[in-house]
Design an enzyme around this catalytic site. Structure first.
Site, mmCIF file in Angstrom:
data_model
loop_
_atom_site.group_PDB
_atom_site.id
_atom_site.type_symbol
_atom_site.label_atom_id
_atom_site.label_comp_id
_atom_site.label_asym_id
_atom_site.label_seq_id
_atom_site.Cartn_x
_atom_site.Cartn_y
_atom_site.Cartn_z
ATOM 1 N N GLY A 71 0.793 -1.222 0.000
ATOM 2 C CA GLY A 71 0.000 0.000 0.000
ATOM 3 C C GLY A 71 0.820 1.265 0.000
ATOM 4 O O GLY A 71 0.469 2.244 -0.662
ATOM 5 N N SER A 72 1.940 1.274 0.716
ATOM 6 C CA SER A 72 2.771 2.490 0.774
ATOM 7 C C SER A 72 3.373 2.817 -0.581
ATOM 8 O O SER A 72 3.449 3.987 -0.972
ATOM 9 C CB SER A 72 3.872 2.326 1.823
ATOM 10 O OG SER A 72 3.323 2.286 3.122
ATOM 11 N N ASN A 151 -6.849 4.442 9.445
ATOM 12 C CA ASN A 151 -6.256 3.240 10.017
ATOM 13 C C ASN A 151 -6.191 3.257 11.542
ATOM 14 O O ASN A 151 -6.042 2.200 12.163
ATOM 15 C CB ASN A 151 -4.839 3.039 9.459
ATOM 16 C CG ASN A 151 -3.981 4.268 9.607
ATOM 17 O OD1 ASN A 151 -4.310 5.337 9.095
ATOM 18 N ND2 ASN A 151 -2.858 4.145 10.295
ATOM 19 N N SER A 199 -3.902 -3.245 -0.432
ATOM 20 C CA SER A 199 -2.807 -4.077 0.067
ATOM 21 C C SER A 199 -3.301 -5.481 0.366
ATOM 22 O O SER A 199 -4.437 -5.666 0.815
ATOM 23 C CB SER A 199 -2.207 -3.449 1.328
ATOM 24 O OG SER A 199 -1.145 -4.220 1.822
ATOM 25 N N GLY A 200 -2.428 -6.472 0.153
ATOM 26 C CA GLY A 200 -2.805 -7.870 0.346
ATOM 27 C C GLY A 200 -2.870 -8.319 1.789
ATOM 28 O O GLY A 200 -3.740 -9.110 2.168
ATOM 29 N N CYS A 325 2.804 1.440 11.600
ATOM 30 C CA CYS A 325 4.002 2.064 11.036
ATOM 31 C C CYS A 325 4.685 3.013 12.006
ATOM 32 O O CYS A 325 5.824 3.403 11.802
ATOM 33 C CB CYS A 325 3.640 2.812 9.752
ATOM 34 S SG CYS A 325 2.994 1.745 8.459
#
Length: 392
Positions: A71-72, A151, A199-200, A325
């Site tokens: 995603g980043s 998030n 994102s996975g 993060c």
């Protein structure tokens, strides 16, 4: 001792069905998808089928979806790629103060290149004002980037309305949907989305794989050069096992979306209400209804989040104080400060996120454990002692 995982917003376990789907692509079907021989073409075939499967879950065509390392990377590509490619149109980008650092740090990097960024305030529930958003648009505005679901506090933005405003003014709209994908139904066309990051590993797939949806016709520069992969957009040999796993997880999430959401909302509300009922001096953060189905974010006055997390861990409960993060930082969350919480309250934050493997017993045990932990920690707080003596 019980082992309870309540940090699904940080990452999810890879489901057994996903692992089983991936395994052959490590040892049996291992060709490079860029090779013209049979091994390579077999890999190429599954690559494109996986792309098609994921694109269908967001009502997109396969040629608009590009695989990334997560995603980043997708966030970086969307912002840097669009702004650099459209310098002649303008140099202005609009985002919010509560974005993931994948967006905020990218904006800082773009400012060093001479681009201008407007950081929108949010209200006490984490919502962006549509009026303030529209007022911030200038004739130099190229892109608006507002995350789908936060998030940390779980607030879900009015994405469709944001896209309408952007398009009304001829501006592109990107959304970081890493927390939303697999938890809410997303239709990029109906929701006026031009670019979207996913994102996975947030949907029970593998880490190190994500994607960026790019609507046809959008001017965007590459940020990774060196090969012709991803239709000359993103160089690097494709991570076929990861892509296959991502696609399997995406299809499973899409097929089970309603049941998944119902379960998470039920357990989320049970957890949040249970905590608020038994622990005083607590604040439930984020929008009360327009939020991630599995997110509970609460601040507890008179205690430190780090001590709270360590105490929970000692009881076998895994939670977080906010974004994974920045979990190593002692600074209060930028999101909690942006919604107006003072430092001393923001420091006592706890994010518990529910997932497919969470049970009612997990929730009940967590409520009882938190009640005991918060009471114990507060007894060591001179501020709490003062409040008790004053009878507030």
């Amino acid at each position: 001792m019980k082992q309870i995982y309540l940090d699904y917003s940080a990452t999810t376990p890879v489901k057994r069905e996903v692992v089983d789907t991936m395994l052959p692509y490590f040892t049996e079907i291992y060709g490079n998808a860029s090779s013209i021989h049979g091994f390579g073409q077999e890999a190429k075939s599954v690559l494109e089928q996986s792309r098609k499967s994921i694109a269908e879950t967001i009502n997109a065509t396969p040629d608009t979806f590009y695989f990334t390392g997560g995603g980043s990377e997708a966030d970086n590509w969307a912002l840097k790629g669009v702004m650099r490619a459209n310098r002649k149109k303008g140099n202005h980008l609009i985002t919010s103060k509560i974005e993931h650092h994948g967006i905020l740090h990218t904006c800082t990097a773009l400012e060093k290149e001479g681009f201008e960024v407007t950081y929108l305030d949010v209200d006490a529930e984490g919502m962006v004002s549509l009026e303030a958003l529209e007022a911030a648009i200038t004739d130099q505005t190229v892109l608006i980037s507002i995350m789908f679901i936060n998030n940390e506090i779980g607030t879900m933005q009015p994405v469709k309305a944001i896209g309408e405003i952007a398009h009304k003014h001829g501006v592109l709209f990107h959304t970081d949907a890493v927390q939303a994908y697999g938890n809410v139904k997303i239709d990029v066309n109906e929701m006026n989305i031009d670019l979207m990051s996913v994102s996975g590993h947030k949907i029970y797939g593998p880490k190190g794989i994500g994607g960026l949806y790019i609507k046809k016709g959008i001017r965007i520069q590459n940020i990774i050069e060196g090969g012709a992969q991803e239709r000359n957009r993103r160089a690097g040999t494709e991570n076929i096992p990861g892509i296959v796993g991502f696609a399997k997880a995406a299809v499973m999430a899409d097929e089970n979306l309603e049941a998944h959401r119902e379960k998470l909302i039920y357990l989320r509300d049970k957890l949040a209400n249970g905590i608020m009922d038994v622990i005083p001096y607590a604040k439930y953060n984020g929008h009360p209804t327009e939020r991630h189905p599995g997110n509970v974010n609460i601040c507890f006055e008179f205690i430190e989040g780090e001590a709270l997390l360590l105490s929970l861990n000692a009881k076998g409960i895994a939670g977080s104080s906010g974004s994974a993060c920045t979990s190593g930082s002692l600074d209060p969350s930028h999101v909690l400060l942006a919604i107006g919480l003072p430092h001393e309250i923001a420091h006592g934050s706890l994010r518990l996120s529910i997932g497919d493997f969470t049970t009612e017993e997990d929730v009940e045990y967590t409520i009882e454990s938190l009640k005991e932990i918060v009471q114990k920690l507060r007894l060591m707080s001179p501020l709490y002692d003062k409040v008790l003596k004053e009878g507030k």
